[in-house]
Design an enzyme around this catalytic site. Structure first.
Site, mmCIF file in Angstrom:
data_model
loop_
_atom_site.group_PDB
_atom_site.id
_atom_site.type_symbol
_atom_site.label_atom_id
_atom_site.label_comp_id
_atom_site.label_asym_id
_atom_site.label_seq_id
_atom_site.Cartn_x
_atom_site.Cartn_y
_atom_site.Cartn_z
ATOM 1 N N TYR A 1 -11.383 7.059 -15.083
ATOM 2 C CA TYR A 1 -11.627 5.831 -14.312
ATOM 3 C C TYR A 1 -12.302 4.782 -15.187
ATOM 4 O O TYR A 1 -11.883 3.618 -15.216
ATOM 5 C CB TYR A 1 -12.492 6.164 -13.101
ATOM 6 C CG TYR A 1 -12.721 4.988 -12.174
ATOM 7 C CD1 TYR A 1 -11.782 4.671 -11.188
ATOM 8 C CD2 TYR A 1 -13.867 4.201 -12.266
ATOM 9 C CE1 TYR A 1 -11.981 3.606 -10.330
ATOM 10 C CE2 TYR A 1 -14.075 3.128 -11.410
ATOM 11 C CZ TYR A 1 -13.131 2.834 -10.435
ATOM 12 O OH TYR A 1 -13.333 1.767 -9.594
ATOM 13 N N ASP B 1 0.842 -1.189 0.000
ATOM 14 C CA ASP B 1 0.000 0.000 0.000
ATOM 15 C C ASP B 1 0.876 1.238 0.000
ATOM 16 O O ASP B 1 2.010 1.220 0.488
ATOM 17 C CB ASP B 1 -0.910 -0.001 1.228
ATOM 18 C CG ASP B 1 -2.131 0.889 1.061
ATOM 19 O OD1 ASP B 1 -3.199 0.350 0.722
ATOM 20 O OD2 ASP B 1 -2.011 2.114 1.244
ATOM 21 N N ILE C 1 -19.105 -0.188 -3.362
ATOM 22 C CA ILE C 1 -18.847 -0.938 -2.134
ATOM 23 C C ILE C 1 -18.735 0.011 -0.940
ATOM 24 O O ILE C 1 -18.096 1.065 -1.039
ATOM 25 C CB ILE C 1 -17.551 -1.766 -2.264
ATOM 26 C CG1 ILE C 1 -17.606 -2.651 -3.535
ATOM 27 C CG2 ILE C 1 -17.323 -2.605 -1.017
ATOM 28 C CD1 ILE C 1 -18.717 -3.667 -3.561
ATOM 29 N N ASN D 1 -5.217 -4.552 -6.872
ATOM 30 C CA ASN D 1 -6.417 -3.863 -6.415
ATOM 31 C C ASN D 1 -6.255 -2.357 -6.266
ATOM 32 O O ASN D 1 -7.245 -1.624 -6.276
ATOM 33 C CB ASN D 1 -6.832 -4.486 -5.067
ATOM 34 C CG ASN D 1 -7.830 -3.650 -4.313
ATOM 35 O OD1 ASN D 1 -9.001 -3.605 -4.656
ATOM 36 N ND2 ASN D 1 -7.362 -2.975 -3.268
#
Length: 251
Positions: free
Chosen positions: A157, A38, A190, A91
């Site tokens: 995006y 990360d 989400i 991700n």
């Protein structure tokens, strides 16, 4: 009962929060050695501490996925720390400004594409080489419902997530006979801490209503599908795109 990922090393980018953290926790619970990669070292360390407290095995790695050299170092870290590489969940991503194309700054366009698209190429480039060396594996690239649908004021995006699906299919064709499977997952909207921090409740409720099931998804629901696609039980599944979207895309 045997764990699906016993002693297998899996990298999760964007692994410190939201969908990435849910994936990291589940994979570790299933026996994986998880590299929580990360941009935010502090948050990655926190996720690793939580996994360790639950009896799992994980290590944190601070990485800017938009930097290919940093991504190469991330993969090498996984190999050095755990002795190999079996899987990856690519991700990490950002949303970008909410603007129509004519008002979108060129700098913002390149930033979103670098994090949401180019980084997936960087990750696969180095992950695939390592997986092939260690006997094969499985990759899940995190796309979105916007990988097959349009959405007003999110041009970079949407373009990135469409491209991730195409790149996933091409890579799967290239590596199917080399013992590596590659799939993409398309989450709907989400409920994550980031969403709660950046949106008013009325806006969150409006997003929920876009889904026929009438609610937002949970990170754990995306993690469950991701783990299935990484596991040997999905050994005939590659080159495909799988939705977790409460029927959003069925409309």
């Amino acid at each position: 009962m045997a764990k699906r990922f016993e002693n297998k090393t899996i990298i999760v980018t964007g692994g410190a929060s939201g969908i990435g953290a849910a994936c990291a926790h589940l994979l570790a619970k299933e026996g994986a050695n998880v590299v929580v990669a990360d941009l935010n070292q502090k948050h990655a360390d926190k996720t690793v501490a939580e996994i360790s407290q639950a009896g799992g095995n994980a290590a944190a790695f601070a990485v800017d996925v938009g930097d290919p050299k940093a991504v190469e170092s991330m993969v090498q870290f996984a190999i050095d720390r755990f002795g190999g590489l079996y899987g990856a969940v690519n991700n990490a991503g950002i949303g970008g400004p909410a603007l129509p194309i004519g008002d979108y700054e060129i700098e913002d366009w390149h930033k979103v594409l670098n994090v949401d698209l180019h980084s997936v190429f960087y990750c696969m480039k180095y992950e695939l080489a390592a997986m092939e060396k260690f006997g094969g594996g499985s990759i899940v690239n995190m796309s979105s419902i916007l990988g097959t649908n349009g959405f007003s004021t999110a041009p970079a995006y949407v373009a990135s997530k469409h491209a991730v699906i195409g790149m996933t299919k091409s890579a799967a064709l290239e590596y199917s006979k080399r013992g590596i499977r590659i799939n993409a997952v398309g989450p709907g909207f989400i409920r994550t801490p980031l969403l709660d921090e950046n949106m008013e409740q009325d806006d969150i409720d409006a997003l929920a209503e876009l889904h026929p099931v009438g609610r937002l998804g949970k990170p754990e629901e995306v993690a469950a599908l991701t783990a299935f696609l990484l596991a040997e039980e999905s050994s005939f599944v590659t080159g495909s795109y799988h939705l977790v979207d409460g029927a959003y895309s069925a409309q």
